[in-house]
Motif scaffolding. Structure first.
Motif, PDB file in Angstrom:
ATOM      1  N   VAL A  39       1.916 -13.848  -5.125  1.00 27.44           N
ATOM      2  CA  VAL A  39       1.938 -12.821  -4.366  1.00 27.44           C
ATOM      3  C   VAL A  39       1.729 -11.584  -4.721  1.00 27.44           C
ATOM      4  O   VAL A  39       1.218 -10.660  -4.218  1.00 27.44           O
ATOM      5  CB  VAL A  39       3.461 -13.177  -3.528  1.00 27.44           C
ATOM      6  N   ILE A  40       2.413 -11.119  -6.168  1.00 30.35           N
ATOM      7  CA  ILE A  40       2.148  -9.895  -6.536  1.00 30.35           C
ATOM      8  C   ILE A  40       0.824  -9.710  -7.084  1.00 30.35           C
ATOM      9  O   ILE A  40       0.171  -8.911  -6.631  1.00 30.35           O
ATOM     10  CB  ILE A  40       3.083  -9.987  -7.974  1.00 30.35           C
ATOM     11  N   GLY A  41       0.051 -10.722  -7.525  1.00 28.11           N
ATOM     12  CA  GLY A  41      -1.337 -10.534  -8.117  1.00 28.11           C
ATOM     13  C   GLY A  41      -2.099 -10.463  -6.589  1.00 28.11           C
ATOM     14  O   GLY A  41      -2.952  -9.502  -6.964  1.00 28.11           O
ATOM     15  N   ALA A  42      -1.627 -10.914  -5.551  1.00 28.94           N
ATOM     16  CA  ALA A  42      -2.685 -10.760  -4.458  1.00 28.94           C
ATOM     17  C   ALA A  42      -2.531  -9.118  -4.043  1.00 28.94           C
ATOM     18  O   ALA A  42      -3.654  -8.787  -3.795  1.00 28.94           O
ATOM     19  CB  ALA A  42      -2.337 -11.516  -3.375  1.00 28.94           C
ATOM     20  N   LEU A  43      -1.225  -8.609  -3.882  1.00 26.72           N
ATOM     21  CA  LEU A  43      -1.062  -7.247  -3.960  1.00 26.72           C
ATOM     22  C   LEU A  43      -2.016  -6.539  -4.785  1.00 26.72           C
ATOM     23  O   LEU A  43      -2.235  -5.362  -4.378  1.00 26.72           O
ATOM     24  CB  LEU A  43       0.370  -6.836  -3.654  1.00 26.72           C
ATOM     25  N   LEU A  44      -1.857  -6.701  -6.084  1.00 29.24           N
ATOM     26  CA  LEU A  44      -2.520  -5.855  -7.245  1.00 29.24           C
ATOM     27  C   LEU A  44      -4.124  -6.009  -6.784  1.00 29.24           C
ATOM     28  O   LEU A  44      -4.653  -4.816  -6.838  1.00 29.24           O
ATOM     29  CB  LEU A  44      -2.329  -6.591  -8.588  1.00 29.24           C
ATOM     30  N   ALA A  45      -4.602  -7.051  -6.461  1.00 26.33           N
ATOM     31  CA  ALA A  45      -6.080  -6.956  -6.030  1.00 26.33           C
ATOM     32  C   ALA A  45      -6.359  -6.126  -5.044  1.00 26.33           C
ATOM     33  O   ALA A  45      -7.238  -5.476  -5.070  1.00 26.33           O
ATOM     34  CB  ALA A  45      -6.398  -8.498  -5.905  1.00 26.33           C
ATOM     35  N   VAL A  46      -5.366  -6.064  -3.965  1.00 24.51           N
ATOM     36  CA  VAL A  46      -5.630  -5.188  -2.834  1.00 24.51           C
ATOM     37  C   VAL A  46      -5.687  -3.792  -3.275  1.00 24.51           C
ATOM     38  O   VAL A  46      -6.366  -2.801  -2.826  1.00 24.51           O
ATOM     39  CB  VAL A  46      -4.696  -5.859  -1.588  1.00 24.51           C
ATOM     40  N   ALA A  47      -4.507  -3.360  -4.146  1.00 31.39           N
ATOM     41  CA  ALA A  47      -4.426  -2.226  -4.566  1.00 31.39           C
ATOM     42  C   ALA A  47      -5.587  -1.509  -5.320  1.00 31.39           C
ATOM     43  O   ALA A  47      -6.330  -0.412  -5.079  1.00 31.39           O
ATOM     44  CB  ALA A  47      -3.009  -1.902  -5.470  1.00 31.39           C
ATOM     45  N   ALA A  48      -6.013  -2.485  -6.373  1.00 30.40           N
ATOM     46  CA  ALA A  48      -7.257  -1.920  -6.993  1.00 30.40           C
ATOM     47  C   ALA A  48      -8.480  -1.944  -6.146  1.00 30.40           C
ATOM     48  O   ALA A  48      -9.408  -1.013  -6.247  1.00 30.40           O
ATOM     49  CB  ALA A  48      -7.411  -3.263  -7.713  1.00 30.40           C
ATOM     50  N   ALA A  49      -8.616  -2.560  -5.147  1.00 30.39           N
ATOM     51  CA  ALA A  49      -9.808  -2.717  -4.105  1.00 30.39           C
ATOM     52  C   ALA A  49      -9.783  -1.251  -3.395  1.00 30.39           C
ATOM     53  O   ALA A  49     -10.698  -0.706  -3.187  1.00 30.39           O
ATOM     54  CB  ALA A  49      -9.770  -3.824  -3.318  1.00 30.39           C
ATOM     55  N   VAL A  50      -8.509  -0.948  -3.059  1.00 24.90           N
ATOM     56  CA  VAL A  50      -8.483   0.273  -2.295  1.00 24.90           C
ATOM     57  C   VAL A  50      -8.763   1.758  -3.271  1.00 24.90           C
ATOM     58  O   VAL A  50      -9.435   2.608  -2.881  1.00 24.90           O
ATOM     59  CB  VAL A  50      -7.150   0.446  -1.675  1.00 24.90           C
ATOM     60  N   GLY A  51      -8.310   1.429  -4.519  1.00 17.68           N
ATOM     61  CA  GLY A  51      -8.493   2.488  -5.421  1.00 17.68           C
ATOM     62  C   GLY A  51     -10.072   2.614  -5.816  1.00 17.68           C
ATOM     63  O   GLY A  51     -10.592   3.688  -6.110  1.00 17.68           O
ATOM     64  N   LEU A  52     -10.697   1.568  -5.706  1.00 16.95           N
ATOM     65  CA  LEU A  52     -12.142   1.602  -6.040  1.00 16.95           C
ATOM     66  C   LEU A  52     -13.027   2.269  -4.973  1.00 16.95           C
ATOM     67  O   LEU A  52     -14.213   2.811  -5.305  1.00 16.95           O
ATOM     68  CB  LEU A  52     -12.854   0.069  -6.169  1.00 16.95           C
ATOM     69  N   LEU A  53     -12.537   2.738  -3.887  1.00 16.67           N
ATOM     70  CA  LEU A  53     -13.026   3.473  -3.041  1.00 16.67           C
ATOM     71  C   LEU A  53     -13.352   5.003  -3.709  1.00 16.67           C
ATOM     72  O   LEU A  53     -14.146   5.426  -3.151  1.00 16.67           O
ATOM     73  CB  LEU A  53     -12.388   3.722  -1.803  1.00 16.67           C
ATOM     74  N   ALA A  54     -12.454   5.207  -4.523  1.00 14.89           N
ATOM     75  CA  ALA A  54     -12.668   6.527  -5.254  1.00 14.89           C
ATOM     76  C   ALA A  54     -13.424   6.222  -6.588  1.00 14.89           C
ATOM     77  O   ALA A  54     -14.552   6.737  -6.662  1.00 14.89           O
ATOM     78  CB  ALA A  54     -11.298   7.079  -5.468  1.00 14.89           C
ATOM     79  N   ASP A  55     -12.940   5.477  -7.422  1.00 19.32           N
ATOM     80  CA  ASP A  55     -13.336   5.088  -8.849  1.00 19.32           C
ATOM     81  C   ASP A  55     -12.556   4.249  -9.477  1.00 19.32           C
ATOM     82  O   ASP A  55     -11.468   3.960  -9.038  1.00 19.32           O
ATOM     83  CB  ASP A  55     -13.685   6.545  -9.707  1.00 19.32           C
ATOM     84  N   SER A  56     -13.180   3.737 -10.826  1.00 12.07           N
ATOM     85  CA  SER A  56     -12.508   2.560 -11.412  1.00 12.07           C
ATOM     86  C   SER A  56     -11.053   3.094 -11.817  1.00 12.07           C
ATOM     87  O   SER A  56     -10.206   2.327 -11.956  1.00 12.07           O
ATOM     88  CB  SER A  56     -13.219   2.189 -12.469  1.00 12.07           C
ATOM     89  N   TRP A  57     -10.922   4.263 -12.688  1.00  9.49           N
ATOM     90  CA  TRP A  57      -9.571   4.862 -13.075  1.00  9.49           C
ATOM     91  C   TRP A  57      -8.552   5.068 -11.861  1.00  9.49           C
ATOM     92  O   TRP A  57      -7.625   4.707 -12.049  1.00  9.49           O
ATOM     93  CB  TRP A  57      -9.850   6.182 -13.748  1.00  9.49           C
ATOM     94  N   THR A  58      -9.050   5.163 -10.637  1.00 12.64           N
ATOM     95  CA  THR A  58      -8.151   5.296  -9.464  1.00 12.64           C
ATOM     96  C   THR A  58      -7.762   3.901  -9.159  1.00 12.64           C
ATOM     97  O   THR A  58      -6.376   3.804  -8.862  1.00 12.64           O
ATOM     98  CB  THR A  58      -8.831   5.944  -8.376  1.00 12.64           C
TER      99      THR A  58
END
Length: 238
Positions: A39-58
């Motif tokens: 469950v934690i991992g799925a949330l991490l992937a979603v957070a990273a995908a959202v941040g990618l809308l800006a850039d990889s560091w975000t």
């Protein structure tokens, strides 16, 4: 499902339905730790995908902030307590245990937390850069198989959290997870390194600490997660 709800209540800050649980229910919830990690991992992937809308560091920062928030810094606290205790271990074992039980964070603990967060941020950036967000789903899952192994392999360090979980674990409960781990490795082969990292931490605890506690579990989860992030990057560049 009751065990999973209790595991999520303990390991995360996610809102969960209220359930009646006694001491044995809490101890037995450890067998569901890997599922909570998924469950934690799925949330991490979603957070990273959202941040990618800006850039990889975000994306890396979003994933790290979510990682710390959703776990409440629980495992980082264990890492810092163990670092402080190891820093005091040159005196005697009694002092080691006293420092481990001290809720205050010392200089060794601060350094450990800062280095761990920096390591995760840089490694998360690398994982995001290569586009392997699937790895973020499975890494927290694989790392949380560790406490099951450490509980079975090592004696409780003292009458604390580690001892409470020991009363709810048996070897057959560990057998629930090798197949899901192998299946997840079909999507992320570096997860095959998880058993080696988990056993390495067990060996280190046996040699340098002499047992396992709640803090040792938390520290181990943090270090296995970091090791698996590094493994994803190493495997990509081999």
């Amino acid at each position: 499902m009751k065990g999973l709800v209790i595991a999520l209540q303990f390991l995360t800050r996610l809102p969960m339905p209220r359930v009646h649980a006694d001491e044995q229910d809490f101890a037995q919830s450890m067998r569901w730790f890997p599922a909570a990690g998924l469950v934690i991992g799925a949330l991490l992937a979603v957070a990273a995908a959202v941040g990618l809308l800006a850039d990889s560091w975000t994306a890396a920062l979003c994933a790290l902030l979510l990682w710390v928030w959703v776990t409440g810094g629980l495992h980082l606290d264990g890492l810092s307590d163990l670092a402080d205790a190891r820093g005091a271990a040159h005196k005697d074992r009694a002092h080691f245990l006293a420092v481990m039980a001290d809720p205050h964070v010392g200089s060794f603990g601060v350094v450990a937390i800062v280095l761990q967060l920096l390591a995760k941020l840089v490694l998360l950036h690398g994982v995001v850069e290569i586009g392997d967000l699937v790895a973020l789903v499975f890494i927290p899952f694989a790392a949380r198989i560790g406490p099951l192994v450490w509980t079975l392999c090592l004696p409780p360090l003292h009458a604390g959290l580690g001892a409470r979980f020991a009363n709810g674990m048996a070897s057959r409960h560990l057998l629930l997870w090798p197949f899901p781990l192998g299946a997840s490795a079909l999507f992320c082969q570096p997860l095959l390194a998880a058993p080696a990292l988990i056993l390495l931490w067990s060996w280190w605890l046996k040699r340098h600490v002499g047992g396992v506690s709640g803090d040792c579990h938390g520290a181990g989860i943090e270090l296995v997660e970091t090791g698996l992030l590094a493994g994803v990057l190493i495997a990509r560049h081999l």
